[in-house]
Design a protein around this motif. Structure first.
Motif, PDB file in Angstrom:
ATOM      1  N   SER A  78       0.855  -1.191   0.000  1.00  0.00           N
ATOM      2  CA  SER A  78       0.000   0.000   0.000  1.00  0.00           C
ATOM      3  C   SER A  78       0.887   1.234   0.000  1.00  0.00           C
ATOM      4  O   SER A  78       2.109   1.135   0.242  1.00  0.00           O
ATOM      5  N   GLY A  79       0.272   2.368  -0.236  1.00  0.00           N
ATOM      6  CA  GLY A  79       1.016   3.626  -0.150  1.00  0.00           C
ATOM      7  C   GLY A  79       1.590   3.812   1.245  1.00  0.00           C
ATOM      8  O   GLY A  79       2.747   4.219   1.410  1.00  0.00           O
ATOM      9  N   GLN A  80       0.791   3.497   2.273  1.00  0.00           N
ATOM     10  CA  GLN A  80       1.265   3.666   3.656  1.00  0.00           C
ATOM     11  C   GLN A  80       2.437   2.742   3.955  1.00  0.00           C
ATOM     12  O   GLN A  80       3.382   3.130   4.645  1.00  0.00           O
TER      13      GLN A  80
ATOM     14  N   ILE B  84      -9.052   8.934  -3.938  1.00  0.00           N
ATOM     15  CA  ILE B  84      -8.787   9.857  -5.036  1.00  0.00           C
ATOM     16  C   ILE B  84      -8.255   9.023  -6.196  1.00  0.00           C
ATOM     17  O   ILE B  84      -7.948   7.847  -6.044  1.00  0.00           O
TER      18      ILE B  84
ATOM     19  N   GLY C 237      -2.220  -0.466  -3.329  1.00  0.00           N
ATOM     20  CA  GLY C 237      -0.801  -0.751  -3.586  1.00  0.00           C
ATOM     21  C   GLY C 237       0.059   0.480  -3.398  1.00  0.00           C
ATOM     22  O   GLY C 237      -0.440   1.606  -3.318  1.00  0.00           O
TER      23      GLY C 237
ATOM     24  N   ASN D 223      -2.282  16.984  -0.431  1.00  0.00           N
ATOM     25  CA  ASN D 223      -3.654  16.452  -0.473  1.00  0.00           C
ATOM     26  C   ASN D 223      -4.228  16.689   0.915  1.00  0.00           C
ATOM     27  O   ASN D 223      -3.756  16.051   1.848  1.00  0.00           O
TER      28      ASN D 223
ATOM     29  N   THR E  63      -2.601   2.875  -5.576  1.00  0.00           N
ATOM     30  CA  THR E  63      -4.054   2.767  -5.450  1.00  0.00           C
ATOM     31  C   THR E  63      -4.773   3.848  -6.258  1.00  0.00           C
ATOM     32  O   THR E  63      -5.885   3.642  -6.733  1.00  0.00           O
ATOM     33  N   LYS E  64      -4.138   4.994  -6.379  1.00  0.00           N
ATOM     34  CA  LYS E  64      -4.801   6.191  -6.903  1.00  0.00           C
ATOM     35  C   LYS E  64      -4.662   6.256  -8.426  1.00  0.00           C
ATOM     36  O   LYS E  64      -5.095   5.332  -9.092  1.00  0.00           O
TER      37      LYS E  64
ATOM     38  N   ASP F  80       6.142  12.248  -1.846  1.00  0.00           N
ATOM     39  CA  ASP F  80       4.957  11.450  -2.198  1.00  0.00           C
ATOM     40  C   ASP F  80       4.390  12.060  -3.484  1.00  0.00           C
ATOM     41  O   ASP F  80       3.830  13.161  -3.462  1.00  0.00           O
TER      42      ASP F  80
ATOM     43  N   SER G  35       1.246   5.990  -3.637  1.00  0.00           N
ATOM     44  CA  SER G  35       0.115   5.103  -3.467  1.00  0.00           C
ATOM     45  C   SER G  35      -0.330   4.780  -4.888  1.00  0.00           C
ATOM     46  O   SER G  35      -0.891   5.644  -5.580  1.00  0.00           O
TER      47      SER G  35
ATOM     48  N   TYR H 265      -1.354  14.076   3.496  1.00  0.00           N
ATOM     49  CA  TYR H 265      -2.478  13.140   3.471  1.00  0.00           C
ATOM     50  C   TYR H 265      -2.790  12.720   4.923  1.00  0.00           C
ATOM     51  O   TYR H 265      -1.866  12.556   5.738  1.00  0.00           O
TER      52      TYR H 265
HETATM   53  C1  LIG Z   1      -4.060   7.475  -0.530  1.00  0.00           C
HETATM   54  C2  LIG Z   1      -2.795   8.173  -0.284  1.00  0.00           C
HETATM   55  C3  LIG Z   1      -1.802   7.563   0.485  1.00  0.00           C
HETATM   56  C4  LIG Z   1      -1.980   6.194   1.128  1.00  0.00           C
HETATM   57  O1  LIG Z   1      -2.022   5.201   0.171  1.00  0.00           O
HETATM   58  P1  LIG Z   1      -2.734   3.756   0.423  1.00  0.00           P
HETATM   59  O2  LIG Z   1      -2.465   3.042  -0.848  1.00  0.00           O
HETATM   60  O3  LIG Z   1      -4.171   4.028   0.694  1.00  0.00           O
HETATM   61  O4  LIG Z   1      -2.043   3.163   1.608  1.00  0.00           O
HETATM   62  C5  LIG Z   1      -0.622   8.246   0.675  1.00  0.00           C
HETATM   63  N1  LIG Z   1      -0.437   9.474   0.138  1.00  0.00           N
HETATM   64  C6  LIG Z   1      -1.373  10.086  -0.595  1.00  0.00           C
HETATM   65  C7  LIG Z   1      -1.103  11.434  -1.162  1.00  0.00           C
HETATM   66  C8  LIG Z   1      -2.591   9.463  -0.839  1.00  0.00           C
HETATM   67  O5  LIG Z   1      -3.528  10.084  -1.564  1.00  0.00           O
END
Ligand SMILES: *Cc1c(COP(=O)(O)O)cnc(C)c1O
Length: 434
Positions: free
Chosen positions: A87-89, A376, A220, A160, A209-210, A185, A207, A113
């Motif tokens: 994940s991003g985290q 997002i 991711g 963000n 994921t976005k 980031d 992240s 974030y």
């Molecule tokens: C969503 C987000 C994260 C965290 O990412 P995950 O994949 O949800 O763990 C970190 N930084 C930013 C800027 C984000 O938008």
């Protein structure tokens, strides 16, 4: 792969990091659903474990599908190597903890974030890792905040949800003058809008994921190492890379990796935090993110065009107090947006609704096309009220520092037809004032 470096971004997004499968001829990147890999013989196995040879051991550490994603992200950013995380985290945590240990500190922008804010202010202090904050409007503070226990500077490319565009070059200069690497980031901008390494940043986290995934399908994250930070110039300061490593019977990472490049940092993450604490990406996730990357260069400009048009339209709307989008000429960060984000200022548009929180609630309950959710970077238009959701755990003062006020509504503008997005927002804005 040598001609790959000469290709432009759109070509790299489709090809970098992959050789079509030699055995099957598969053109797509296969999902390598395997936990482990056959060794040729005992010597091969021993060499892999000793880092004398690179190759596959176990899918917590590496996987061929993930490998293509890692190489492709590094290629898009102009970095030396990449690493996929769960994940991003997970990526942010590993990126910082690899160089910041108990008793040490790092310097972070306040514009973060929500999940990163709680990581830095709640979880890291429990590990005796301290975050020292600076306002990205005052980068000179970095010099005062740094001491002999400071390990890195951290910031977001486009805060963000504050939408500030820091002066990346200045921040990198100030950090480097103190011997510190900079971690950014780049989730909200992606390599299509911003390639931080070109501005002197050392490490990029995502992240995926976005926008990289782009369709709200899977969680991711990833880390890209520029390969530029000179760890070996200050071996006293960076013993994790420059001194014999007891976790690898005395290997010195900077020395051992010299033949392949200045990638001690990212290899160290793979061989320590990823090995020991887990947090790996699944190959199915990597497959989805590779699919997303193939159209990222088409989606980002479409997101930005719609966001710019929606921001301009909201400025004229009678139910709107103010609009926060760095693509607007009167935005406090517009000059930096022009300098650093010439291809578009992202797709996050904040606005203050007339009638404050009560009107905001009515607005969100009235949208029909836009989805009300905490994410997002979906191709679909998303909307949320950060003060009561993503930034709820922060005090009101902390919320202000991260840019969240009670009337703040965050739109994440999608790539639907612009007129349909406008019509939906318009009917919900009218309902909010009724
Ligand atoms: C969503 C987000 C994260 C965290 O990412 P995950 O994949 O949800 O763990 C970190 N930084 C930013 C800027 C984000 O938008």
């Amino acid at each position: 792969m040598s001609e790959m470096n000469q290709y432009r971004l759109a070509t790299k997004a489709l090809h970098a990091g992959q050789q079509p499968d030699a055995t099957t001829g598969a053109r797509a990147v296969p999902i390598y659903a395997t936990a482990a890999y056959n060794f040729r013989d005992t010597e091969h196995a021993a060499n892999l474990f000793a880092l004398k040879e690179f190759g596959n051991i176990y899918s917590r550490l590496m996987n061929p599908t993930n490998d293509v994603l890692e190489k492709r992200l590094a290629a898009l950013d102009g970095g030396a190597a990449g690493l996929a995380m769960a994940s991003g985290q997970a990526a942010i945590t590993a990126a910082i903890l690899t160089i910041t240990h108990a008793g040490q500190n790092f310097i972070s922008s306040t514009s973060l974030y929500g999940g990163t804010w709680t990581l830095f202010t709640q979880t890291f202090p429990k590990l005796n890792v301290e975050a020292r904050f600076f306002d990205p409007a005052e980068p000179e503070r970095i010099t005062e905040l740094a001491d002999e226990n400071t390990r890195c500077v951290y910031l977001e490319s486009l805060g963000n949800p504050k939408n500030d565009v820091p002066d990346f070059q200045r921040i990198a200069e100030l950090a480097h003058a103190r011997g510190l690497p900079v971690i950014i980031d780049n989730t909200v901008t992606t390599p299509v809008l911003l390639r931080p390494i070109e501005h002197g940043i050392d490490i990029v986290v995502y992240s995926t994921t976005k926008y990289i995934g782009g369709h709200g399908l899977h969680i991711g994250g990833a880390i890209v190492d520029s390969g530029n930070f000179p760890w070996a110039d200050d071996p006293q300061r960076w013993p994790e890379f420059c001194a014999p490593d007891p976790a690898y019977h005395g290997v010195v990472f900077t020395e051992a990796l010299k033949p392949v490049g200045n990638i001690a940092y990212i290899v160290h993450i793979r061989t320590h935090l990823l090995r020991d604490m887990g947090g790996c990406m699944s190959p199915f996730g990597a497959f989805l993110f590779l699919l997303g990357l193939e159209t990222l260069h088409l989606r980002m400009p479409a997101h930005c065009r719609n966001a710019q048009a929606i921001a301009e339209w909201l400025c004229e709307h009678p139910a709107v107090e103010w609009v926060n989008y760095p693509g607007l000429p009167d935005h406090p960060w517009h000059e930096n947006a022009r300098k650093y984000l010439p291809d578009g200022a992202g797709a996050i548009v904040g606005f203050g609704i007339k009638g404050g929180k009560a009107a905001g609630v009515k607005f969100i309950n009235s949208v029909k096309l836009a989805s009300h959710l905490a994410n997002i970077g979906d191709a679909k238009t998303l909307v949320i009220h950060p003060a009561s959701t993503t930034h709820q755990q922060l005090t009101e003062e902390e919320q202000r520092a991260t840019g969240v006020t009670p009337e703040y509504i965050r739109l994440c503008v999608g790539i639907e037809d612009l007129e349909d997005i406008k019509a939906d927002l318009d009917q919900a804005l009218r309902a909010s004032q009724a």
